[in-house]
Design a protein around this motif. Structure first.
Motif, PDB file in Angstrom:
ATOM      1  N   GLY A 181     -62.279 -39.994  -1.908  1.00  0.00           N
ATOM      2  CA  GLY A 181     -62.171 -40.431  -0.527  1.00  0.00           C
ATOM      3  C   GLY A 181     -62.781 -41.816  -0.389  1.00  0.00           C
ATOM      4  O   GLY A 181     -63.070 -42.501  -1.374  1.00  0.00           O
ATOM      5  N   PRO A 182     -63.006 -42.270   0.840  1.00  0.00           N
ATOM      6  CA  PRO A 182     -63.467 -43.652   1.043  1.00  0.00           C
ATOM      7  C   PRO A 182     -64.864 -43.931   0.496  1.00  0.00           C
ATOM      8  O   PRO A 182     -65.182 -45.080   0.183  1.00  0.00           O
ATOM      9  CB  PRO A 182     -63.425 -43.834   2.563  1.00  0.00           C
ATOM     10  N   VAL A 183     -65.707 -42.901   0.393  1.00  0.00           N
ATOM     11  CA  VAL A 183     -67.067 -43.090  -0.118  1.00  0.00           C
ATOM     12  C   VAL A 183     -67.275 -42.165  -1.313  1.00  0.00           C
ATOM     13  O   VAL A 183     -67.231 -40.941  -1.173  1.00  0.00           O
ATOM     14  CB  VAL A 183     -68.139 -42.816   0.952  1.00  0.00           C
ATOM     15  N   ALA A 184     -67.478 -42.740  -2.480  1.00  0.00           N
ATOM     16  CA  ALA A 184     -67.737 -41.965  -3.691  1.00  0.00           C
ATOM     17  C   ALA A 184     -69.236 -41.736  -3.821  1.00  0.00           C
ATOM     18  O   ALA A 184     -70.040 -42.647  -3.588  1.00  0.00           O
ATOM     19  CB  ALA A 184     -67.206 -42.705  -4.910  1.00  0.00           C
ATOM     20  N   ARG A 185     -69.617 -40.523  -4.218  1.00  0.00           N
ATOM     21  CA  ARG A 185     -71.033 -40.154  -4.287  1.00  0.00           C
ATOM     22  C   ARG A 185     -71.415 -39.814  -5.728  1.00  0.00           C
ATOM     23  O   ARG A 185     -70.779 -38.986  -6.364  1.00  0.00           O
ATOM     24  CB  ARG A 185     -71.321 -38.953  -3.388  1.00  0.00           C
ATOM     25  N   ILE A 186     -72.480 -40.455  -6.199  1.00  0.00           N
ATOM     26  CA  ILE A 186     -72.915 -40.258  -7.581  1.00  0.00           C
ATOM     27  C   ILE A 186     -74.433 -40.192  -7.662  1.00  0.00           C
ATOM     28  O   ILE A 186     -75.131 -40.973  -7.016  1.00  0.00           O
ATOM     29  CB  ILE A 186     -72.358 -41.372  -8.499  1.00  0.00           C
ATOM     30  N   TYR A 187     -74.920 -39.242  -8.453  1.00  0.00           N
ATOM     31  CA  TYR A 187     -76.355 -39.111  -8.724  1.00  0.00           C
ATOM     32  C   TYR A 187     -76.548 -39.230 -10.225  1.00  0.00           C
ATOM     33  O   TYR A 187     -75.928 -38.494 -10.999  1.00  0.00           O
ATOM     34  CB  TYR A 187     -76.886 -37.760  -8.247  1.00  0.00           C
ATOM     35  N   VAL A 188     -77.406 -40.150 -10.645  1.00  0.00           N
ATOM     36  CA  VAL A 188     -77.711 -40.340 -12.056  1.00  0.00           C
ATOM     37  C   VAL A 188     -79.214 -40.162 -12.257  1.00  0.00           C
ATOM     38  O   VAL A 188     -80.021 -40.775 -11.559  1.00  0.00           O
ATOM     39  CB  VAL A 188     -77.271 -41.729 -12.551  1.00  0.00           C
ATOM     40  N   CYS A 189     -79.569 -39.315 -13.207  1.00  0.00           N
ATOM     41  CA  CYS A 189     -80.982 -39.046 -13.456  1.00  0.00           C
ATOM     42  C   CYS A 189     -81.646 -40.258 -14.094  1.00  0.00           C
ATOM     43  O   CYS A 189     -81.120 -40.853 -15.042  1.00  0.00           O
ATOM     44  CB  CYS A 189     -81.127 -37.826 -14.357  1.00  0.00           C
ATOM     45  N   GLY A 190     -82.808 -40.608 -13.570  1.00  0.00           N
ATOM     46  CA  GLY A 190     -83.494 -41.814 -13.987  1.00  0.00           C
ATOM     47  C   GLY A 190     -84.520 -41.569 -15.072  1.00  0.00           C
ATOM     48  O   GLY A 190     -84.612 -40.487 -15.659  1.00  0.00           O
ATOM     49  N   ILE A 191     -85.336 -42.580 -15.320  1.00  0.00           N
ATOM     50  CA  ILE A 191     -86.294 -42.551 -16.420  1.00  0.00           C
ATOM     51  C   ILE A 191     -87.559 -41.788 -16.041  1.00  0.00           C
ATOM     52  O   ILE A 191     -87.889 -41.615 -14.871  1.00  0.00           O
ATOM     53  CB  ILE A 191     -86.681 -43.976 -16.848  1.00  0.00           C
TER      54      ILE A 191
END
Length: 409
Positions: free
Chosen positions: A35-45
């Motif tokens: 859709g118009p807004v893609a949502r992503i979560y990436v685990c950090g350090i």
């Protein structure tokens, strides 16, 4: 907590393609339509050593995801955490005689510098575990009150049996899970647990270790998995598009996090796709902090290596592949960068409209960066040998490489 400055992403003519990506949970390739807004979560350090090439390879993969979505005229809502309190951080600080908060702040600052140098697009929300604690406590209390968690000698554990979908992210059997749990921060052999795989949600305060007010949970600090769940649910909600990280996070971290979220909300799945980057080795062994066989981005930069060459070295391997960092890998990237810059420095040259589409097509197919690099290489060969006079071509290639691959020529 603040992230790092964003480099400008050039706009390209036309529009990119929908992203087809490998999903660990289904073990197949799926097409995402956010859709118009893609949502992503990436685990950090966990900031006790930052940033080695293995980190950089992982964040490069998810930077490409953002660039594909942006080229497809979508907005991107990107969230990343920092595990700024955890056993490895506390152990390193104790070993080196440092204050753990100063160690975390210094390594997080260095990580930001490396990400800026590598032109990684920053998250909109960059959240530390410590600052997330006020939102974590109520989630643990809800799980406990719903019967999905239980207390053991003051600690609170999640019951994996409370989620009927448990095991569906990593697709591992119980024996494999138990082995990995012991290797990756779990405590499967602790007496009194309902299931050896049950992960800790809240660790009661230990002498000499930092702790926070946990309300009805008592003083303590959060477990690893619930940290990311609280941040993701707060900023993205359930059913976001991609949960990302290295392949070593599929179990237990992403498996447990998904179960926490699904037990809390009653919704499934937590993420539409679980996407994992391969591991980078050095001298035949996986690059890891525990082994100390690390190549640091900051050390390469101090040695005068152009960050664009580092990025090209990362891009020369498919993000899901396990590969080895060598001097030859870096030397090849340095040579490639020199040739690309020589090609776009000419005032005119070979038409590049087809190249733009080749790069788009390659990246839309599960982020096939090596194929994208090969397409640019072919244009460069023609450009350096040609006498064509398309004045727009060098600039278009330069913008394409910047926008889609994050490499500044």
């Amino acid at each position: 907590m603040h992230a790092w400055p964003a480099s400008e992403v050039p706009a390209l003519p036309g529009k990119g393609r929908d992203l087809q990506i490998h999903d660990t949970a289904t073990q197949g390739t799926i097409t995402l339509d956010p859709g118009p807004v893609a949502r992503i979560y990436v685990c950090g350090i966990t900031p006790y050593d930052a940033t080695h090439i293995g980190h950089a390879a992982t964040y490069n993969a998810f930077d490409l995801v953002q660039r594909v979505w942006l080229d497809n005229k979508r907005q991107v809502h990107y969230v990343q955490n920092v595990t700024d309190v955890d056993d490895p951080l506390l152990e390193r600080a104790l070993r080196d005689g440092q204050d753990w908060t100063e160690l975390a702040e210094r390594e997080t600052a260095l990580f930001r510098e490396d990400m800026t140098a590598l032109r990684m697009l920053p998250p909109q929300h960059y959240i530390g575990a410590v600052e997330a604690i006020p939102g974590i406590v109520p989630l643990v209390e809800r799980l406990r009150d719903a019967g999905a968690a239980y207390e053991l000698e003051g600690d609170v554990y999640f019951s994996v049996e409370s989620d009927p979908h448990f095991g569906g992210v990593s697709n591992l059997d119980a024996a494999a899970m138990r082995l990995l749990s012991a290797e990756r921060g779990g405590d499967p052999d602790r007496a009194g647990k309902k299931n050896p795989l049950d992960p800790m949600l809240w660790m009661a305060a230990r002498p000499g270790e930092p702790s926070w007010d946990g309300g009805s949970l008592g003083r303590g600090r959060p477990g690893w998995h619930i940290e990311c769940v609280a941040i993701a649910l707060d900023h993205l909600g359930m059913g976001f598009d991609i949960q990302g990280g290295g392949s070593d996070l599929a179990f237990p971290h992403h498996e447990m996090g998904a179960s926490h979220a699904q037990a809390l909300t009653g919704e499934f799945p937590m993420a539409k796709a679980y996407v994992h980057a391969g591991m980078v080795a050095l001298h035949g062994e996986k690059m890891s902090k525990s082994k100390g066989n690390l190549v640091f981005v900051s050390a390469l930069r101090r040695a005068g290596v152009d960050p664009a060459a580092i990025r090209l070295a990362l891009l020369s391997h498919h993000y899901r592949a396990n590969w080895e960092w060598t001097d030859a890998v870096l030397a090849e990237a340095v040579t490639r960068l020199e040739r690309w810059r020589a090609a776009v420095s000419r005032p005119d040259g070979v038409p590049a409209d087809a190249l733009v589409e080749e790069v788009r097509e390659a990246l839309s197919r599960d982020l096939d960066a090596p194929a994208a690099l090969a397409a640019v290489d072919r244009w460069v060969e023609l450009q350096l040998a040609s006498d064509e006079t398309d004045e727009s071509a060098p600039g278009l290639v330069s913008r394409t490489v910047d926008a889609l691959l994050g490499v500044a020529l």
